[in-house]
Design a protein around this motif. Structure first.
Motif, PDB file in Angstrom:
ATOM      1  N   ALA A  44       0.558  -1.280   0.195  1.00 14.98           N
ATOM      2  CA  ALA A  44      -0.135   0.178  -0.119  1.00 14.98           C
ATOM      3  C   ALA A  44       0.809   1.225   0.496  1.00 14.98           C
ATOM      4  CB  ALA A  44      -1.156  -0.125   1.254  1.00 14.98           C
ATOM      5  N   ALA A  45       0.862   2.347  -1.160  1.00 12.45           N
ATOM      6  CA  ALA A  45       1.893   2.441  -1.067  1.00 12.45           C
ATOM      7  C   ALA A  45       1.308   3.800  -1.388  1.00 12.45           C
ATOM      8  CB  ALA A  45       3.010   2.460  -2.289  1.00 12.45           C
ATOM      9  N   VAL A 101      -6.737  -0.267   2.258  1.00 14.91           N
ATOM     10  CA  VAL A 101      -6.135  -1.194   1.443  1.00 14.91           C
ATOM     11  C   VAL A 101      -4.848  -2.442   1.892  1.00 14.91           C
ATOM     12  CG1 VAL A 101      -4.323  -1.937  -0.628  1.00 14.91           C
ATOM     13  CG2 VAL A 101      -5.652   0.135  -0.638  1.00 14.91           C
ATOM     14  N   SER A 102      -4.733  -2.484   2.590  1.00 15.78           N
ATOM     15  CA  SER A 102      -3.865  -3.865   3.784  1.00 15.78           C
ATOM     16  C   SER A 102      -5.041  -3.905   4.537  1.00 15.78           C
ATOM     17  CB  SER A 102      -3.158  -2.740   5.042  1.00 15.78           C
ATOM     18  OG  SER A 102      -2.187  -1.825   4.288  1.00 15.78           O
ATOM     19  N   VAL A 130      -3.771 -12.266   1.471  1.00 18.43           N
ATOM     20  CA  VAL A 130      -2.491 -11.939   1.240  1.00 18.43           C
ATOM     21  C   VAL A 130      -1.047 -12.225   2.119  1.00 18.43           C
ATOM     22  CG1 VAL A 130      -0.925 -10.056  -0.051  1.00 18.43           C
ATOM     23  CG2 VAL A 130      -3.347 -10.095  -0.191  1.00 18.43           C
ATOM     24  N   ASN A 131      -0.115 -12.831   1.928  1.00 22.13           N
ATOM     25  CA  ASN A 131       0.772 -13.544   2.729  1.00 22.13           C
ATOM     26  C   ASN A 131       1.582 -12.546   3.132  1.00 22.13           C
ATOM     27  OD1 ASN A 131      -0.192 -16.141   2.189  1.00 22.13           O
ATOM     28  ND2 ASN A 131       1.944 -17.240   0.579  1.00 22.13           N
ATOM     29  N   ARG A 132       1.387 -11.144   2.859  1.00 21.04           N
ATOM     30  CA  ARG A 132       2.282 -10.001   3.448  1.00 21.04           C
ATOM     31  C   ARG A 132       1.827  -8.915   3.028  1.00 21.04           C
ATOM     32  NH1 ARG A 132       6.085 -10.231   7.598  1.00 21.04           N
ATOM     33  NH2 ARG A 132       7.426  -9.109   7.047  1.00 21.04           N
ATOM     34  N   TRP A 180      -4.682  -3.364  11.761  1.00 24.80           N
ATOM     35  CA  TRP A 180      -5.322  -3.015  10.554  1.00 24.80           C
ATOM     36  C   TRP A 180      -5.101  -4.079   9.062  1.00 24.80           C
ATOM     37  CZ3 TRP A 180      -8.624   0.281   8.587  1.00 24.80           C
ATOM     38  CH2 TRP A 180      -9.747   1.067  10.058  1.00 24.80           C
ATOM     39  N   GLY A 181      -4.240  -5.168   8.953  1.00 29.11           N
ATOM     40  CA  GLY A 181      -3.716  -6.075   8.490  1.00 29.11           C
ATOM     41  C   GLY A 181      -2.698  -5.846   7.923  1.00 29.11           C
ATOM     42  N   VAL A 182      -1.442  -5.072   8.572  1.00 31.80           N
ATOM     43  CA  VAL A 182      -0.195  -4.317   8.325  1.00 31.80           C
ATOM     44  C   VAL A 182       1.002  -5.065   8.433  1.00 31.80           C
ATOM     45  CG1 VAL A 182       1.464  -2.448   8.310  1.00 31.80           C
ATOM     46  CG2 VAL A 182      -1.189  -1.735   7.793  1.00 31.80           C
ATOM     47  N   ASP A 183       1.890  -6.084   7.928  1.00 27.15           N
ATOM     48  CA  ASP A 183       3.043  -6.967   8.183  1.00 27.15           C
ATOM     49  C   ASP A 183       4.041  -5.707   8.929  1.00 27.15           C
ATOM     50  OD1 ASP A 183       1.644  -9.018   8.680  1.00 27.15           O
ATOM     51  OD2 ASP A 183       1.511  -9.155   6.229  1.00 27.15           O
ATOM     52  N   VAL A 184       4.398  -4.974   7.976  1.00 24.99           N
ATOM     53  CA  VAL A 184       5.397  -4.275   7.534  1.00 24.99           C
ATOM     54  C   VAL A 184       5.162  -3.007   7.549  1.00 24.99           C
ATOM     55  CG1 VAL A 184       7.953  -3.475   7.043  1.00 24.99           C
ATOM     56  CG2 VAL A 184       7.083  -5.801   7.023  1.00 24.99           C
TER      57      VAL A 184
END
Length: 220
Positions: free
Chosen positions: A70-71, A81-82, A91-93, A111-115
């Motif tokens: 998400a950029a 989006v995340s 989505v895996n990542r 919020w589904g954010v990994d990084v």
């Protein structure tokens, strides 16, 4: 690896360019027609779609992608989006851009954010890293595991010079992942000797950072 990027602005295009060079299959999602410029990145698949809209992501079969980035320049959009990428498409990542450091606390696994990648924080960290000796500097946060990438530069006159890595009595769940020595990147082994000026890079849970700082300070 199959990567989706939401947002075809300067940041999204730069990420896409690097990923394509590294051999990945990249799809750029962009809502605005004026920003769709396939001639700039012909190796990228361009999709005119709103990555915040479930139906647009369904049409793009987002569930077939390995990574969503998400950029966009809008933190609210990046969070949506995340969340959709994680909860609706598994989505895996998921990697998300943080535009305003004041919003960074929102960019977590809720919020589904990994990084979460905060450009202002990263730039500040790089400045700190360049001038700080003997202090922990947080470089990046990995939200899924609530762990941080942190760095500490040993003073030139450190008493640890010549002593093995095993002398570092690290807190639980803290790992020394690399030693940067000049132009060398060293994967540390227990018997490797430390030197003044070494940059030590750790992965550490947030709650262990204070203890890590104390341990290294005492060791020093």
């Amino acid at each position: 690896m199959k990567v989706a990027i939401a947002g075809a602005g300067a940041v999204g295009r730069a990420i896409a360019r690097e990923l394509v060079i590294n051999g990945h299959a990249v799809t750029l999602f962009e809502r605005e027609t004026r920003n769709i410029k396939p001639d700039i990145l012909p190796a990228v698949t361009w999709v005119q779609a709103d990555a915040c809209e479930l139906r647009d992501l369904e049409r793009a079969q987002l569930q077939t992608f390995d990574v969503m980035i998400a950029a966009t320049g809008d933190d609210k959009a990046n969070l949506v989006v995340s969340l959709l990428a994680t909860t609706e498409f598994a989505v895996n990542r998921v990697v998300a851009r943080v535009n305003d450091p004041r919003n960074e606390w929102l960019f977590n696994d809720d919020w589904g954010v990994d990084v979460a990648v905060s450009t202002p924080r990263l730039m500040a960290a790089l400045v700190e890293e360049a001038v700080s000796v003997g202090d922990l500097v947080r470089l990046m946060t990995f939200r899924q595991g609530q762990a941080n990438l942190v760095e500490l530069t040993l003073p030139d006159d450190t008493p640890l010079a010549g002593k093995p890595v095993r002398r570092l009595q690290l807190p639980r769940d803290v790992a020394l992942v690399t030693i940067i020595r000049g132009r060398r990147v060293i994967v540390p082994q227990p018997d490797d000797a430390l030197e003044g000026g070494d940059e030590l890079v750790f992965i550490a849970p947030e709650e262990a950072e204070a203890e890590l700082k104390k341990v290294v300070a005492v060791t020093l």
